[in-house]
Write a protein that holds these residues in place. Structure first.
Motif, PDB file in Angstrom:
ATOM      1  N   LYS A  67       0.888  -1.177   0.000  1.00 52.61           N
ATOM      2  CA  LYS A  67       0.000   0.000   0.000  1.00 52.61           C
ATOM      3  C   LYS A  67       0.912   1.208   0.000  1.00 52.61           C
ATOM      4  O   LYS A  67       1.918   1.255   0.683  1.00 52.61           O
ATOM      5  N   GLY A  68       0.590   2.154  -0.748  1.00 50.62           N
ATOM      6  CA  GLY A  68       1.473   3.327  -0.754  1.00 50.62           C
ATOM      7  C   GLY A  68       1.813   3.692  -2.172  1.00 50.62           C
ATOM      8  O   GLY A  68       1.175   3.275  -3.128  1.00 50.62           O
ATOM      9  N   ASN A  69       2.843   4.489  -2.287  1.00 48.44           N
ATOM     10  CA  ASN A  69       3.130   5.017  -3.630  1.00 48.44           C
ATOM     11  C   ASN A  69       3.853   3.985  -4.500  1.00 48.44           C
ATOM     12  O   ASN A  69       4.314   2.964  -4.041  1.00 48.44           O
ATOM     13  N   ASP A  70       3.961   4.313  -5.745  1.00 53.49           N
ATOM     14  CA  ASP A  70       4.517   3.368  -6.707  1.00 53.49           C
ATOM     15  C   ASP A  70       5.976   3.065  -6.432  1.00 53.49           C
ATOM     16  O   ASP A  70       6.458   1.982  -6.733  1.00 53.49           O
ATOM     17  N   GLN A 121      10.972  -6.054  -9.474  1.00 55.90           N
ATOM     18  CA  GLN A 121      11.701  -7.041  -8.670  1.00 55.90           C
ATOM     19  C   GLN A 121      11.541  -8.438  -9.250  1.00 55.90           C
ATOM     20  O   GLN A 121      12.457  -9.263  -9.188  1.00 55.90           O
ATOM     21  N   ARG A 122      10.404  -8.703  -9.793  1.00 51.69           N
ATOM     22  CA  ARG A 122      10.152  -9.999 -10.427  1.00 51.69           C
ATOM     23  C   ARG A 122      11.110 -10.215 -11.593  1.00 51.69           C
ATOM     24  O   ARG A 122      11.619 -11.312 -11.802  1.00 51.69           O
ATOM     25  N   VAL A 161       7.649  -0.606  -6.422  1.00 53.51           N
ATOM     26  CA  VAL A 161       8.742  -0.978  -7.310  1.00 53.51           C
ATOM     27  C   VAL A 161       9.886  -1.601  -6.511  1.00 53.51           C
ATOM     28  O   VAL A 161      10.535  -2.541  -6.943  1.00 53.51           O
ATOM     29  N   ARG A 162      10.123  -1.099  -5.342  1.00 53.64           N
ATOM     30  CA  ARG A 162      11.308  -1.504  -4.585  1.00 53.64           C
ATOM     31  C   ARG A 162      11.054  -2.697  -3.648  1.00 53.64           C
ATOM     32  O   ARG A 162      11.905  -3.552  -3.493  1.00 53.64           O
ATOM     33  N   TYR A 163       9.890  -2.750  -3.044  1.00 55.62           N
ATOM     34  CA  TYR A 163       9.684  -3.694  -1.945  1.00 55.62           C
ATOM     35  C   TYR A 163       8.761  -4.864  -2.248  1.00 55.62           C
ATOM     36  O   TYR A 163       8.586  -5.736  -1.415  1.00 55.62           O
ATOM     37  N   ASP A 164       8.149  -4.864  -3.409  1.00 57.23           N
ATOM     38  CA  ASP A 164       7.212  -5.933  -3.716  1.00 57.23           C
ATOM     39  C   ASP A 164       7.848  -6.956  -4.649  1.00 57.23           C
ATOM     40  O   ASP A 164       8.089  -6.666  -5.823  1.00 57.23           O
ATOM     41  N   PRO A 165       8.117  -8.174  -4.174  1.00 59.31           N
ATOM     42  CA  PRO A 165       8.762  -9.160  -5.049  1.00 59.31           C
ATOM     43  C   PRO A 165       7.855  -9.599  -6.191  1.00 59.31           C
ATOM     44  O   PRO A 165       8.336 -10.141  -7.180  1.00 59.31           O
ATOM     45  N   ALA A 200      16.389  -3.190   2.184  1.00 57.29           N
ATOM     46  CA  ALA A 200      16.887  -3.636   0.869  1.00 57.29           C
ATOM     47  C   ALA A 200      15.723  -3.881  -0.080  1.00 57.29           C
ATOM     48  O   ALA A 200      14.564  -3.992   0.337  1.00 57.29           O
ATOM     49  N   THR A 201      16.032  -4.010  -1.350  1.00 56.28           N
ATOM     50  CA  THR A 201      14.972  -4.296  -2.321  1.00 56.28           C
ATOM     51  C   THR A 201      14.454  -5.709  -2.098  1.00 56.28           C
ATOM     52  O   THR A 201      15.117  -6.546  -1.467  1.00 56.28           O
ATOM     53  N   ALA A 202      13.282  -5.962  -2.646  1.00 58.51           N
ATOM     54  CA  ALA A 202      12.676  -7.283  -2.478  1.00 58.51           C
ATOM     55  C   ALA A 202      13.550  -8.371  -3.089  1.00 58.51           C
ATOM     56  O   ALA A 202      13.692  -9.458  -2.519  1.00 58.51           O
TER      57      ALA A 202
END
Lengths: 521, 153
Positions: free
Chosen positions: A392-395, A408-409, A399-403, A491-493
């Motif tokens: 939830k939150g901004n794009d 990130q995929r 982009v950074r935290y959602d695998p 860190a990133t996802a």
């Protein structure tokens, strides 16, 4: 800037580079490495495969920024010039006669032209060299004697040497076969005095000392191939396995007589019993030999040289030999170190790194990918503690935290794609029945693709002989990693994913498969 | 607290403490306030404490089974199945709570217990059955299955 340099010459040099890159991906390599290849056969299947692999490795490494302590996958910074390969000729239809300007020479210096015609047969002078030197190293020796120092890859190579100052600061390692064409020509040529060891950028005190500590791996015959030579090829120059022993003997005699400037020389070979790597192909894309464990052994010699060779003036080179003591290739039979005192420790370290990286890539390619599309993953402890199902939150956060997000995929897919190459490489090495390092076929299908969790629930736990464990146990080990903290918290996802699977692989290797990490690993 | 067998003993201690407070102070309060027609206060409290003890034992056994289930390797990667199991045991504990109340109603049928008395007994029974199960699994579930607990999903 790296002070470690690998130069792979010919098809064997490229295949050893492939093994070296995979060992670096497993975390067994040095921290930095400069690498380039030499091969006139630009379309060679072996070369293409290695080039693709190096590009994928560098791409993955660039995208992994943070990782947990103890997760050393893709640790080595492999630097390559552009172009990666010195193809020697810019004109792909070059023949030796045209290269030396034989037609013009007949007019300007007939005696020299006649000498050339005595030294080289008509075939050798007029065969197009775009598919390599076809088992005639004498041709290669002529054309490789003067690389273009104003252009890459040699320019960057010499520039880096020039920036170093002390004797032995640069460790340069050459790899090539001595029974083929390009390697057999390139290894002694590059080991001559002025090309590398005492080149103007490397020479200290007018040639008394050198910044370069030069090592070489001369690969003796280790494979054979089907002798079904097509009719069209029978009329042209080509090499057959029956030529290997004679070519090897001639090369070794030549090396013994001629002063080459190696400081350390490794000689590695194997008998030819069941060493088939494919069908006959003179060159180009058709020459794509299957990986062989000797290439891994040769890569280990490079790593031993980089880690343990001691620069210093010696009257003669150090010679190291390795061959099979018995029929089977096990971890205790791999030549990992010149020092008897730490052979066992290095073998254990290699085993640990290869086993954990195999576990990592296999689990990522299977369960790791499944998890990204499984809606129930939100209740899995390891996932819930480190990721949110829906950001939830901004794009920018997404982009950074959602695998599961596309960015990130994409990174994870690239890592998994490299992993598939690694697993295939391990699978191909194990196609030789003497190789008993891992029970890799428990996790790969007939095409050497990873089996899913459902297809092989116990495969992952059977990689090491004598042990039994399940994939569910691996998931337990993922859960036991818990929430990543410290520098990994933000860190990133993808980085977190790598750390999670890396730590779980390490734990699984140690506790389920009894593959221990040596001290200081 | 989530590690086995620590959670077995911790949950046993928890249910023991809850049973004590429900059985003794709350029981004494009921004993002093209920209107009894046929039973003595001692008999009333004996039945009260025994039935609640039985419900507590079932509640504890449910927790122990869940903790054991959550540590089994085979269940580590099967969250759908695990959550179904938790739901099953939670509903089971709800049913145990209902059965416990039914037993009390049967036992005290001849007595003149007020609705508020039954409400107090129901609160005690809930604390030892479904509420205990939910709270214990919330706090003490093994990590592998902790996110199957209602409210944590």
């Amino acid at each position: 800037m790296s002070n470690l340099f690998y130069i792979g010459i010919g098809g064997t040099g490229a295949r050893v580079a492939e093994a070296l890159v995979h060992l670096c991906a497993a975390g067994y390599g040095p921290s930095d490495l400069f690498l380039f290849l030499v091969d006139p056969d630009e379309g060679n299947g072996n070369l293409s495969r290695t080039k693709t692999l190096i590009a994928k490795y560098q791409d993955v490494r660039r995208r992994i920024k943070d990782r947990a302590a103890g997760v050393d996958l893709f640790r080595t910074n492999i630097v390559t010039p552009d172009p990666l390969v010195w193809t020697i000729f810019s004109d792909q239809n070059m023949a030796l006669s045209r290269y030396v300007g034989l037609s013009n020479m007949k007019l300007t210096d007939p005696a020299l032209a006649q000498l050339a015609e005595v030294l080289f047969s008509h075939e050798e002078l007029n065969t197009a060299l775009n598919e390599g030197f076809r088992g005639h190293p004498s041709i290669g020796a002529v054309v490789m004697a003067r690389p273009d120092e104003t252009r890459d890859p040699w320019k960057t190579f010499y520039d880096q040497i020039a920036n170093l100052t002390r004797p032995g600061d640069a460790k340069v390692f050459l790899v090539g076969s001595i029974f083929g064409g390009t390697g057999a020509a390139g290894v002694p040529t590059f080991a001559s005095e002025k090309l590398i060891k005492y080149h103007k950028t490397a020479s200290i005190e007018e040639g008394k000392l050198s910044k370069v500590h030069l090592g070489g791996c001369l690969v003796l015959p280790y494979f054979t191939f089907a002798l079904d030579v097509p009719e069209a090829e029978r009329q042209r120059m080509h090499v057959t396995p029956s030529d290997f022993p004679l070519a090897t003997r001639a090369a070794l005699q030549y090396y013994a007589l001629r002063k080459l400037n190696f400081d350390d020389v490794y000689l590695i070979g194997d008998s030819l019993q069941d060493g088939r790597v494919g069908e006959f192909a003179p060159g180009a894309a058709r020459q794509d030999n299957a990986p062989h464990y000797i290439e891994m052994a040769s890569a280990l010699s490079a790593l031993d040289f980089f880690a343990r060779s001691e620069p210093g003036m010696r009257p003669t080179a150090n010679y190291f030999t390795a061959a099979r003591a018995g029929d089977e290739i096990t971890w205790s039979g791999l030549p990992v170190s010149r020092s008897a005192a730490n052979i066992k420790q290095e073998q254990d370290r290699l085993r640990y790194r290869v086993v954990t990286s195999t576990l990592f890539f296999y689990s990522l390619c299977t369960y790791g990918r499944e998890a990204l599309v499984d809606s129930d993953i939100s209740r899995q402890y390891w996932y819930k503690e480190n990721f949110q199902l829906r950001i939830k939150g901004n794009d920018e956060e997404s982009v950074r935290y959602d695998p599961r997000g596309s960015t990130q995929r994409d990174v994870l897919d690239r890592i998994a794609s490299y992993g598939e190459l690694f697993l295939e490489w391990m699978g191909r090495i194990h196609e030789h029945p003497q190789v008993k390092l891992l029970d890799i076929r428990k996790v790969l299908d007939a095409e050497l693709r990873p089996l899913t969790r459902a297809q092989a629930p116990r495969g992952i736990g059977s990689l090491v002989g004598g042990r039994e464990a399940t994939f569910d146990a691996f998931i337990q080990d993922l859960d036991s990693v818990g929430e990543l903290r410290g520098n990994l918290a933000a860190a990133t996802a993808a980085d977190k994913y790598v750390s999670l699977y890396g730590l779980a692989s390490s734990r699984y290797a140690r506790t389920r498969l009894d593959v221990q990490a040596p001290e200081g690993n | 607290m989530r590690k086995t067998p620590l959670n077995y003993f911790a949950s046993l201690a928890a249910v023991g403490i809850i049973w004590f407070f429900v059985a003794v102070p709350l029981g004494n309060y009921l004993g002093e306030n209920v209107v009894l027609e046929t039973l003595t206060t001692e008999k009333f409290l004996d039945w009260y404490r025994i039935v609640l003890g039985g419900a507590a034992l079932v509640g504890w056994i449910s927790c122990v089974y869940w903790f054991f289930y959550g540590t089994r390797e085979a269940n580590a990667g099967n969250m759908k199945g695990a959550c179904r199991v938790w739901n099953f045991w939670f509903v089971g504990e709800l049913i145990v709570g209902v059965i416990t109340m039914a037993v009390f109603v049967y036992l005290y049928l001849a007595e003149a217990l007020a609705l508020v008395d039954y409400a107090v007994i129901a609160m005690g029974a809930s604390l030892l059955t479904w509420a205990f199960f939910w709270l214990c699994t919330w706090i003490m579930s093994p990590h592998a299955v902790m996110y199957c607990v209602l409210g944590r999903r």
